[in-house]
Design a protein around this motif. Structure first.
Motif, short mmCIF file in Angstrom:
data_model
loop_
_atom_site.label_atom_id
_atom_site.label_comp_id
_atom_site.label_asym_id
_atom_site.label_seq_id
_atom_site.Cartn_x
_atom_site.Cartn_y
_atom_site.Cartn_z
N LEU A 1 30.70 77.67 29.03
CA LEU A 1 30.77 78.55 27.82
C LEU A 1 29.27 79.42 27.65
CD1 LEU A 1 32.04 75.97 25.09
CD2 LEU A 1 33.28 78.10 25.72
N ALA A 2 28.41 78.72 28.05
CA ALA A 2 27.17 79.49 28.10
C ALA A 2 26.88 80.58 29.14
CB ALA A 2 25.91 78.52 28.31
N TYR A 3 27.73 80.17 30.35
CA TYR A 3 27.76 81.27 31.43
C TYR A 3 28.65 82.27 30.83
CZ TYR A 3 28.59 82.77 36.24
OH TYR A 3 28.75 83.52 37.36
N ALA A 4 29.65 81.92 30.38
CA ALA A 4 30.65 83.27 29.77
C ALA A 4 29.90 83.95 28.73
CB ALA A 4 31.96 82.51 29.05
N GLY A 5 29.05 83.32 28.05
CA GLY A 5 28.27 84.27 27.17
C GLY A 5 27.34 85.09 27.82
N LEU A 6 26.71 84.52 28.81
CA LEU A 6 25.57 85.37 29.67
C LEU A 6 26.17 86.29 30.43
CD1 LEU A 6 23.39 82.53 31.23
CD2 LEU A 6 22.70 84.26 29.83
N GLN A 7 27.41 86.33 30.91
CA GLN A 7 28.04 87.40 31.69
C GLN A 7 28.61 88.53 30.86
OE1 GLN A 7 27.45 86.48 34.54
NE2 GLN A 7 29.57 86.52 35.62
N SER A 8 28.39 88.13 29.10
CA SER A 8 29.18 89.15 28.44
C SER A 8 27.67 90.07 28.03
CB SER A 8 29.97 88.80 27.40
OG SER A 8 28.98 87.95 26.56
N ILE A 9 26.52 89.80 28.44
CA ILE A 9 25.52 90.54 28.06
C ILE A 9 25.34 91.88 28.87
CG2 ILE A 9 23.14 90.68 27.63
CD1 ILE A 9 23.20 87.59 27.33
N PRO A 10 25.56 92.96 28.41
CA PRO A 10 25.57 94.18 29.31
C PRO A 10 24.17 94.43 29.84
CG PRO A 10 26.07 94.82 26.99
CD PRO A 10 25.76 93.17 27.14
N TYR B 1 14.85 86.54 23.11
CA TYR B 1 15.40 87.44 22.24
C TYR B 1 16.86 88.23 22.78
CZ TYR B 1 10.93 86.88 20.01
OH TYR B 1 9.91 86.02 19.40
N ILE B 2 17.00 88.18 24.18
CA ILE B 2 18.27 88.76 24.47
C ILE B 2 19.33 87.72 24.54
CG2 ILE B 2 19.08 90.00 26.17
CD1 ILE B 2 16.74 91.54 26.83
N GLU B 3 18.99 86.70 25.67
CA GLU B 3 20.20 85.74 26.09
C GLU B 3 20.51 84.88 24.83
OE1 GLU B 3 19.37 85.79 30.78
OE2 GLU B 3 18.24 84.49 29.64
N LEU B 4 19.53 84.04 24.37
CA LEU B 4 19.89 83.10 23.24
C LEU B 4 20.63 83.63 22.32
CD1 LEU B 4 19.61 80.07 23.08
CD2 LEU B 4 17.36 80.40 21.69
N PRO B 5 20.25 84.89 21.68
CA PRO B 5 21.08 85.56 20.52
C PRO B 5 22.60 85.98 20.85
CG PRO B 5 19.03 86.40 20.46
CD PRO B 5 19.02 85.58 21.74
N LYS B 6 22.56 86.17 22.10
CA LYS B 6 23.85 86.53 22.55
C LYS B 6 24.94 85.51 22.91
CE LYS B 6 23.75 91.12 22.35
NZ LYS B 6 24.75 91.95 21.77
#
Lengths: 90, 290
Positions: B170-179, B199-204
């Motif tokens: 799930l976290a990987y899917a979240g990370l992959q969606s960050i432009p 400030y980028i990965e965790l909030p996303k």
């Protein structure tokens, strides 16, 4: 229906909940509303407030049963107060 | 374009309602009916009022099981969530290895609960199990059937082994969606690795992590098969979690009334937690959408 072991009090309990659901559905259709933000700081509709009331009432009843030395109907008065508070401020 | 409002569309939900009625609502109503009665079998019931609830609320056994359950869920969340994020962060972003990692991570999730239990039951045995034998050979007194600490460690490590992948995926899917633009901006600002994460990965990842926490909490709060296969709730009652205790009461002792009262309280806790998580998740989405 024998296997469900129905009793009058439990049937009345579910009938009340079913009646509440029907009532709130009718209310939602007749008087549409916009959700509002209350003390819990998130948007709630009448239906949400009904859910919070019922869930809270279940916990209040259990707490009363476990802690209070008085008869159980006392919890109903407490729950009525809880319901009024939820519908007024949540 | 104006949205069309058509309340007749609600009829499309009917099949699901019927399904849920048969699989959840009717059984739940039956449990409520059982909780206020006593039975000795033969479909004969006797009114017991609120006695079972009173008894359960006063029972040390229930509070102990609830305490163990909360500690267990707390520990596995505290391990699986950070570990899952760490695994997701260290997985390759693209290429063949990304796919290999994904498949490997998904493997433990595909194994049925009782098989996981059996694997760890054998793995931990001191006579034939690789883990148990090695630990004992190294001088560690490890026996999950007798030691409180060994039993808890085994059950927790087993859960971490089984379910960290879910959090990681799930976290990987979240990370992959960050432009990529976010990372480029961070590089221009010479942001540290920690700042990028904070400030980028965790909030996303917030949304998917909430789902992960909710899923893991619910699953761990209802865990039955794995600890039952490995420790059977023992030694003593050391790993008797809520559902193990409930099954003992309902099926082992055939105390349907008390078990029904117990399970309703169990259900209420789960309902409350699910509602809180659901509300937080929906509001988070709304805030993001604004």
């Amino acid at each position: 229906m024998d296997w469900m072991a129905w009793t009058w009090p439990t049937a009345a309990f579910f009938a009340t909940i079913a009646a509440l659901l029907v009532l709130f559905t009718v209310l939602a259709i007749r008087f549409p509303e916009t959700p509002r933000v209350g003390v819990l700081r998130f948007e709630t509709t009448r239906g949400d407030r009904l859910f919070i009331t019922l869930l809270g009432a279940a916990f209040l009843n259990l707490a009363w049963l476990g802690l209070a030395p008085w008869p159980q109907w006392g919890a109903l008065i407490l729950c009525a107060g809880w319901a009024a508070a939820v519908f007024r401020w949540v | 374009m104006e949205k069309t409002v058509n309340h007749k569309a609600w009829f499309l939900v009917l099949p699901v309602l019927v399904l849920v009625a048969f699989s959840a609502v009717i059984p739940l109503m039956t449990v409520v009916n059982y909780s206020v009665q006593d039975t000795f079998g033969q479909n004969q019931f006797f009114w017991a009022g609120l006695n079972w609830f009173r008894e359960t609320l006063a029972s040390e056994r229930m509070w102990d099981a609830l305490g163990r359950q909360l500690v267990f869920s707390g520990i596995i969340l505290a391990i699986e969530v950070p570990l899952g994020i760490l695994v997701a962060l260290s997985m390759p972003k693209k290429g063949v290895w990304a796919s290999v990692c994904l498949v490997l991570m998904a493997l433990p999730l595909l194994i049925p609960w009782n098989v996981v239990g059996t694997i760890w039951q054998i793995f931990g045995r001191e006579d034939i199990g690789l883990l148990g034998y090695t630990l004992n050979a190294l001088g560690v007194d490890y026996n999950y059937t007798q030691g409180f600490f060994a039993a808890w460690t085994t059950v927790i490590v087993m859960d971490v082994w089984h379910w960290t992948s879910l959090v990681a995926l799930l976290a990987y899917a979240g990370l992959q969606s960050i432009p990529n633009a976010y990372y480029q901006a961070a590089r221009i600002d010479q942001a540290s690795r920690w700042a990028v994460f904070r400030y980028i990965e965790l909030p996303k990842m917030q949304g998917v992590l909430m789902i992960a926490v909710l899923l893991r909490f619910m699953d761990s709060f209802m865990i039955y098969t794995e600890p039952f296969v490995v420790t059977g709730g023992g030694p003593g009652n050391a790993t008797t979690f809520l559902s193990i205790d409930l099954v003992k009461m309902a099926l082992g002792q055939f105390d349907l009334g008390p078990a029904a009262a117990f399970s309703l309280m169990y259900f209420l806790v789960i309902l409350l937690v699910s509602y809180v998580f659901y509300t937080v998740m929906v509001n988070m989405e709304k805030r993001e959408g604004k």
